[in-house]
Design an enzyme around this catalytic site. Structure first.
Site, short mmCIF file in Angstrom:
data_model
loop_
_atom_site.label_atom_id
_atom_site.label_comp_id
_atom_site.label_asym_id
_atom_site.label_seq_id
_atom_site.Cartn_x
_atom_site.Cartn_y
_atom_site.Cartn_z
NE ARG A 224 -4.23 -1.63 0.35
CZ ARG A 224 -4.37 -2.67 -0.48
NH1 ARG A 224 -3.48 -2.90 -1.42
NH2 ARG A 224 -5.42 -3.47 -0.35
CG HIS A 272 -2.92 -0.70 -7.06
ND1 HIS A 272 -3.42 -0.11 -5.93
CD2 HIS A 272 -2.79 -2.03 -6.76
CE1 HIS A 272 -3.60 -1.03 -4.99
NE2 HIS A 272 -3.23 -2.20 -5.48
#
Lengths: 309, 309
Positions: A224, A272
């Site tokens: 993250r 991502h």
């Protein structure tokens, strides 16, 4: 499984593909999109649901998160005792292994540098490095971290692993807990972050911890964005202690225009995409787990709300 | 091993590092650089030696090639019965596994495309591909080919292998001989060339064989430039049947300025760096083999001059 009701919600608004998939895999059940005021369901399948959904859907037997990380879910008020179950693999670990091995090899072998030279018409020579000088440290030894550690070890790199609680992984030198973090970092030159995001791990890639790493290394973040203190990483790279970074996740996504990560010559960014949730594998896993729960059996991937993953 | 004499020659003119290394590993022997008229030696360690060296050095017990490929040596007249021994690994197979896995992953996951988009400031989305649609075919199942096949299989790609004679490699669908080449190609989408260069394999990556491959694939050549018919590969890429290529070896090296491979948008080129001979590992292997030969034992890596590798 007749009479079961499953409610689906995703912030990605991909219900057009998920609901028919879940319905086909659960022919006796009723699968519906959650909307405010929806009927009460037995199970919920969610990605970044609104608080209202959790407040309204009382009586759920379990809630499935369609991703490996439950950090977004942990920001919400969950009904006490509600089992939260995350995907424990569903095709993600092989993707992580691919992405991380690609980044490790690309940095270690200087393939980016060679390609750059060749693009300039230069047939170049770089002194081969010894892989013994490039130990790879994996932060996080869950399902994904363990698979990545084994994949990297296959290329004969020394591999270190760090986890909150003690673990043993074949071929990996394992460290655990706050007390061993500095030793883990000092033994590593390439650092891979695969931790769950919790209050304890937020900002773990910071100036203090980067300073412990062997110099000239590379940071790979596939967990993250909030694991990294961006200013600290940039300072470590610009100051020369860290050679570069491969970043797939960011504090704000999409990465805002003007962010210094865009076009930094020593930082590779991807959108991502290191491990995408594969719908068919995920649905198959959720359906198997609903079956197990209905039979009163335990299932893997249950989140411990106290530790946050 | 007192009284042994070892003569060294390399077209790369790297004797300043090899001769002291060999001498240190063979303290009782005399290690010298070959020059015209040099004393006769027991063993020769060579890379692309001149014909004169082979003509003069009569009475060698064996000749060691400091590379995996002996195609340059096979162009020369060798004394009948002289054992020619090539490196059978010496740190090369792990490098090949790295290079090929990097290229396979980069193409399959479109990481080059993502990086390109990000360099333009675009946070892009590409539909994930299924690895079942990207079977990888390995031409050549020697020490290097087998290691590469296993490394690729670890990422759950279907893997096919093709070799001259029948082989069995766990997790690899094996094909062999001319009769099964078309079937091997038809079952593969990414093609990796790891063959020895012989009259039979020269130009094997040609229009006919490329046409058998599943369309939209990628060619990775880490063997010898002469395995590829350059015009045929360029035509297959420009015509769209092949999506791209990663090439580390070329018919003429360094790749001549103006060659269409330079700066082709769908071709990645590197300067013959996929697997470098690692001096210390190679010296250790050669020294072990000299010891075995002196004891009258068989050694691995002996070249069969009739088949050419």
């Amino acid at each position: 499984m007749t009479s079961l009701r499953v409610v689906y919600y995703s912030a990605d608004q991909d219900e057009d593909r998920w609901i028919p998939g879940l319905q086909a895999a659960l022919p006796g059940a009723e699968v519906l999109l959650w909307e405010p005021g929806a009927s009460l369901a037995d199970y919920a399948v969610v990605w970044k649901p609104p608080q209202q959904m959790l407040d309204e859907q009382i009586g759920l037997k379990a809630l499935f998160n369609t991703g490996a990380g439950v950090d977004a879910l942990m920001q919400l008020r969950l009904p006490p005792g509600l089992p939260v179950i995350r995907l424990d693999d569903a095709g993600m670990s092989v993707q992580m292994a691919e992405y991380v091995c690609h980044a490790v090899i690309r940095h270690f072998r200087e393939l980016d540098g060679y390609e750059h030279d060749m693009a300039l018409g230069k047939w170049s020579f770089r002194k081969p490095r010894s892989r013994l000088d490039y130990p790879v440290g994996i932060l996080g030894l869950g399902v994904l971290g363990e698979r990545v550690a084994k994949a990297v070890a296959q290329f004969d790199f020394p591999v270190n692993g760090w986890s909150r609680s003690p673990k043993a992984v074949e071929g990996v030198q394992c460290f655990h807990g706050d007390a061993q973090l500095a030793d883990f970092l000092a033994a590593s030159r390439i650092l891979v972050c695969l931790l769950p995001l919790t209050p304890e791990t937020e900002g773990i890639v910071n100036a203090t911890n980067l300073a412990h790493l062997r110099s000239g290394g590379h940071i790979i973040n596939v967990a993250r964005g909030a694991h990294v203190v961006d200013a600290d990483l940039l300072a470590a790279i610009d100051g020369g202690h860290v050679a570069g970074a491969t970043l797939d996740v960011f504090r704000v996504e999409p990465l805002p225009q003007g962010h210094p990560y865009w076009n930094h010559p020593k930082i590779t960014v991807t959108p991502h995409t290191s491990a995408r949730t594969l719908r068919s594998e995920s649905i198959a896993q959720i359906v198997l787990k609903i079956g197990a729960l209905e039979r009163g059996e335990a299932v893997a991937g249950r989140v411990d709300a106290a530790r946050g993953y």
